[in-house]
Design a protein around this motif. Structure first.
Motif, PDB file in Angstrom:
ATOM      1  N   UNK A 113       0.836  -1.213   0.000  1.00  0.00           N
ATOM      2  CA  UNK A 113       0.000   0.000   0.000  1.00  0.00           C
ATOM      3  C   UNK A 113       0.864   1.254   0.000  1.00  0.00           C
ATOM      4  N   UNK A 114       2.166   1.080   0.190  1.00  0.00           N
ATOM      5  CA  UNK A 114       3.079   2.211   0.174  1.00  0.00           C
ATOM      6  C   UNK A 114       3.120   2.962   1.483  1.00  0.00           C
ATOM      7  N   UNK A 115       2.767   2.289   2.569  1.00  0.00           N
ATOM      8  CA  UNK A 115       2.720   2.950   3.873  1.00  0.00           C
ATOM      9  C   UNK A 115       3.946   2.662   4.736  1.00  0.00           C
ATOM     10  N   UNK A 116       4.850   1.837   4.263  1.00  0.00           N
ATOM     11  CA  UNK A 116       6.051   1.507   5.026  1.00  0.00           C
ATOM     12  C   UNK A 116       7.098   0.941   4.082  1.00  0.00           C
ATOM     13  N   UNK A 117       8.361   1.075   4.484  1.00  0.00           N
ATOM     14  CA  UNK A 117       9.444   0.487   3.709  1.00  0.00           C
ATOM     15  C   UNK A 117       9.596  -1.000   4.006  1.00  0.00           C
ATOM     16  N   UNK A 118       9.160  -1.393   5.174  1.00  0.00           N
ATOM     17  CA  UNK A 118       9.168  -2.802   5.555  1.00  0.00           C
ATOM     18  C   UNK A 118       7.913  -3.059   6.367  1.00  0.00           C
ATOM     19  N   UNK A 325      -1.200   7.195   6.395  1.00  0.00           N
ATOM     20  CA  UNK A 325      -0.111   7.587   5.509  1.00  0.00           C
ATOM     21  C   UNK A 325       1.086   8.022   6.350  1.00  0.00           C
ATOM     22  N   UNK A 326       2.277   7.560   6.015  1.00  0.00           N
ATOM     23  CA  UNK A 326       3.461   7.944   6.796  1.00  0.00           C
ATOM     24  C   UNK A 326       3.856   9.381   6.481  1.00  0.00           C
ATOM     25  N   UNK A 327       4.500  10.063   7.409  1.00  0.00           N
ATOM     26  CA  UNK A 327       4.996  11.414   7.115  1.00  0.00           C
ATOM     27  C   UNK A 327       6.147  11.328   6.125  1.00  0.00           C
ATOM     28  N   UNK A 328       6.351  12.382   5.331  1.00  0.00           N
ATOM     29  CA  UNK A 328       7.454  12.348   4.361  1.00  0.00           C
ATOM     30  C   UNK A 328       8.813  12.056   4.992  1.00  0.00           C
ATOM     31  N   UNK A 329       8.986  12.465   6.234  1.00  0.00           N
ATOM     32  CA  UNK A 329      10.284  12.266   6.893  1.00  0.00           C
ATOM     33  C   UNK A 329      10.593  10.794   7.142  1.00  0.00           C
ATOM     34  N   UNK A 330       9.580   9.935   7.055  1.00  0.00           N
ATOM     35  CA  UNK A 330       9.817   8.498   7.260  1.00  0.00           C
ATOM     36  C   UNK A 330      10.757   7.924   6.214  1.00  0.00           C
ATOM     37  N   UNK A 331      10.911   8.656   5.103  1.00  0.00           N
ATOM     38  CA  UNK A 331      11.813   8.224   4.045  1.00  0.00           C
ATOM     39  C   UNK A 331      13.232   8.031   4.571  1.00  0.00           C
TER      40      UNK A 331
END
Length: 364
Positions: A113-118, A325-331
């Motif tokens: 879903x694009x909500x986490x990298x893992x 949705x994750x915050x952009x900083x989660x990148x």
């Protein structure tokens, strides 16, 4: 040492009839009625997780999904052979393996879903997150097994990959390292007949398990739609690894009944006729026939299992849609195990960039 190379190990025929194979029967002799029903339950729920995720993708709730339809027995049977301390290294299709290792069903879709990298902590469940780089997990499993051996741990690793991945250099290198250093790893190839759009006959002119012979690695060919046969063969291979005898290669003969991923259209490269024989070998129907014929599964228990699958599907759908949705900083999170000046600098630059939009006037 090549075991029954040209004819796959089979313990249940497609019509549910039991095949007597003493050398493998003893490996599953401890199974009782609850164990058989638990295997069937895992098969049913795994398929329901998969079909629900496909529906979510078609409805725009997740971006992509790699269906496992038809491969449930290969995944459930092998995963259920693992001990808690063993470690599974997967590709991007082993949703049933993750489920059998205890990963909550709703965690299976958060990445897509694009909500986490893992999606989960691999050390919590001893199974990795999906590996998108084809074949890389073979090297990871080999390295982990070597490290565990040096630490004196009596564990095994298992690397899952498809027939297409055997054409990748990473798998060849992993086989070479594992053979040379007697790593306790099981190479589990799900030969699902298609590497995206190319048939396995184009990839290999001989059975894929023949490749293990060139490395001096014992191999097995197993009916990948027979959950009992897969369980037995994988138990044998894992025991071989744990005792320090080195790697094993398993080729599970199965079929990817759906698309490679939800972005694929399999009707462009195979016909419905091609799939007819595989539908007759359905792994869930085979197990149902086996259990019913032995009086182990009645309508009441079957309904209870179907209801459990309905509940899992409901929770999966509800939680997937509800992922925040994750915050952009989660990148920038979890790039390194600890703080790193380069990442701190890049995070600050990104925050400054985002802030610049707050100061722009709206132009009508």
């Amino acid at each position: 040492m090549i075991d029954n190379l040209d004819y796959p190990v089979q313990l249940i025929q497609p019509d549910g009839a039991r095949v007597c194979r003493p050398e493998y029967d003893r490996l599953i002799a401890n199974l009782d009625r609850d164990d058989y029903l638990s295997l069937y339950r895992d098969l049913v729920i795994s398929r329901r997780i998969d079909t629900t995720a496909v529906t979510l993708q078609r409805q725009g709730e997740i971006g992509l999904w790699a269906p496992l339809l038809g491969q449930e027995a290969a995944q459930v049977g092998s995963a259920r052979a693992l001990e808690p301390d063993d470690f599974a290294f997967t590709s991007y299709r082993e949703h049933a393996v993750a489920y059998c290792r205890g990963v909550p069903p709703h965690a299976l879709t958060v990445l897509w879903r694009g909500c986490a990298h893992s999606a989960w902590d691999p050390e919590e469940f001893n199974v990795t997150n999906p590996a998108i780089v084809v074949g890389s997990q073979g090297l990871h499993a080999t390295g982990y097994a070597l490290g565990a051996h040096l630490d004196g741990a009596e564990i095994a690793t298992i690397a899952y990959f498809g027939d297409g991945a055997t054409s990748q250099g990473d798998i060849a290198e992993a086989l070479g390292f594992a053979a040379s250093f007697r790593a306790g790893v099981v190479f589990f190839c799900q030969n699902n007949q298609w590497a995206i759009s190319e048939p396995v006959s184009l990839q290999s002119r001989t059975p894929i398990s023949h490749r293990a012979d060139g490395y001096g690695i014992p191999s097995y060919r197993v009916d990948g739609n027979d959950v009992l046969a897969v369980l037995a063969v994988t138990r044998k291979a894992l025991a071989h690894a744990r005792e320090g005898s080195g790697p094993t290669f398993i080729e599970a003969i199965t079929c990817r009944m759906g698309p490679h991923t939800t972005s694929d259209d399999p009707s462009r490269y195979r016909s419905d006729t091609d799939m007819a024989q595989w539908r007759a070998r359905d792994p869930i129907e085979r197990m149902r026939l086996f259990l019913t014929s032995r009086g182990l599964l009645d309508d009441k228990v079957a309904t209870e299992i179907d209801s459990a699958a309905d509940e899992v599907a409901s929770v999966l759908r509800r939680n997937t849609i509800g992922f925040p949705d994750p915050p952009p900083s989660a990148l920038f999170d979890h790039v390194y195990t600890g703080p790193h000046p380069l990442i701190d600098h890049e995070r600050a630059q990104h925050q400054e960039y985002l802030a610049s939009f707050d100061n722009q006037e709206v132009v009508s």
